[in-house]
Scaffold this active site. Structure first.
Site, PDB file in Angstrom:
ATOM      1  N   CYS A 124       0.843  -1.204   0.000  1.00 27.94           N
ATOM      2  CA  CYS A 124       0.000   0.000   0.000  1.00 27.94           C
ATOM      3  C   CYS A 124       0.872   1.246   0.000  1.00 27.94           C
ATOM      4  CB  CYS A 124      -0.900  -0.017   1.230  1.00 27.94           C
ATOM      5  SG  CYS A 124      -1.713   1.555   1.536  1.00 27.94           S
ATOM      6  N   PRO A 125       0.598   2.257  -0.796  1.00 26.85           N
ATOM      7  CA  PRO A 125      -0.573   2.371  -1.673  1.00 26.85           C
ATOM      8  C   PRO A 125      -0.321   1.963  -3.122  1.00 26.85           C
ATOM      9  CG  PRO A 125       0.498   4.489  -1.547  1.00 26.85           C
ATOM     10  CD  PRO A 125       1.370   3.516  -0.786  1.00 26.85           C
TER      11      PRO A 125
END
Lengths: 77, 139
Positions: free
Chosen positions: A14-15
């Site tokens: 992430c992200p």
């Protein structure tokens, strides 16, 4: 599951899978399906959340051990 | 299929210039922008340095020495360093603002700022933030 594109995000966290998915979807036409492969455990929640928020659709989600595979259909231009 | 929604707007205030705060702000901003949201980031106090061309934030306090290790570990999972995140943010249309008072206090000039950064004061940013759906303070 039929797919038009594949996005291998294994090793990314992430992200990045979401940023890459958004970028890929921008290039795709409405109705096309991208297969997104991710081993970020956050993806299980993040990809459906992204789809819900952007008006796209997770057609199918599979989990094989630590690997998640999503089929995401572009519904919004 | 989700019903058509209005564009969600996000306001972020960054008041610290350390590596962790810098990365947090842009990881949220870049994700929000990737979700189709409109993002506005106000850089004030020590956060101001982050929107200068020479920004190279270090981890805070004694962790400063481990900045390189943090960067390496993040790069290994595909999360590039701060300059790359900032470039991505600007490409995704994230709007960046510099606090005019902080510029005066810290001796930062308009030409020191990154391309596209808008200079304003608290009133100017509050006017923008007042119309947002989510507000984050990172400091």
């Amino acid at each position: 599951m039929e797919k038009d594109e594949t996005l291998d995000c294994k090793g990314l966290m992430c992200p990045m899978p979401i940023v890459k998915l958004a970028k890929k979807m921008k290039e795709m036409q409405v109705g096309k399906v991208v297969e997104l492969i991710s081993d970020d455990p956050g993806s299980k929640e993040d990809v459906p959340a992204w789809a819900q928020r952007t008006g796209n659709e997770v057609v199918e989600m599979k989990q094989d051990g630590k690997i998640f595979t999503f089929y995401v259909k572009k519904k919004q231009a | 299929m989700a019903e058509a929604k209005k564009v969600t707007k996000v306001a972020i205030v960054v008041s610290e210039g350390t590596f962790d705060k810098a990365m947090e702000s842009l990881m949220i901003a870049n994700t929000a922008a990737s979700m189709g949201m409109e993002v506005h980031i106000f850089h004030t106090f020590f956060g101001l340095k982050l929107v200068t061309k020479t920004a190279n934030p270090k981890a805070p306090g004694m962790y400063r020495l481990f900045t390189g290790m943090f960067k390496k570990k993040m790069a290994a999972v595909g999360v590039e360093g701060y300059p790359a995140q900032k470039k991505m943010a600007l490409e995704l249309g994230v709007k960046m603002y510099a606090c005019s008072t902080s510029m005066g206090v810290m001796g930062v000039k308009q030409e020191d700022l990154d391309e596209g950064v808008i200079v304003l004061g608290a009133a100017g940013f509050l006017n923008i933030a007042a119309d947002t759906d989510m507000q984050y303070f990172i400091g």
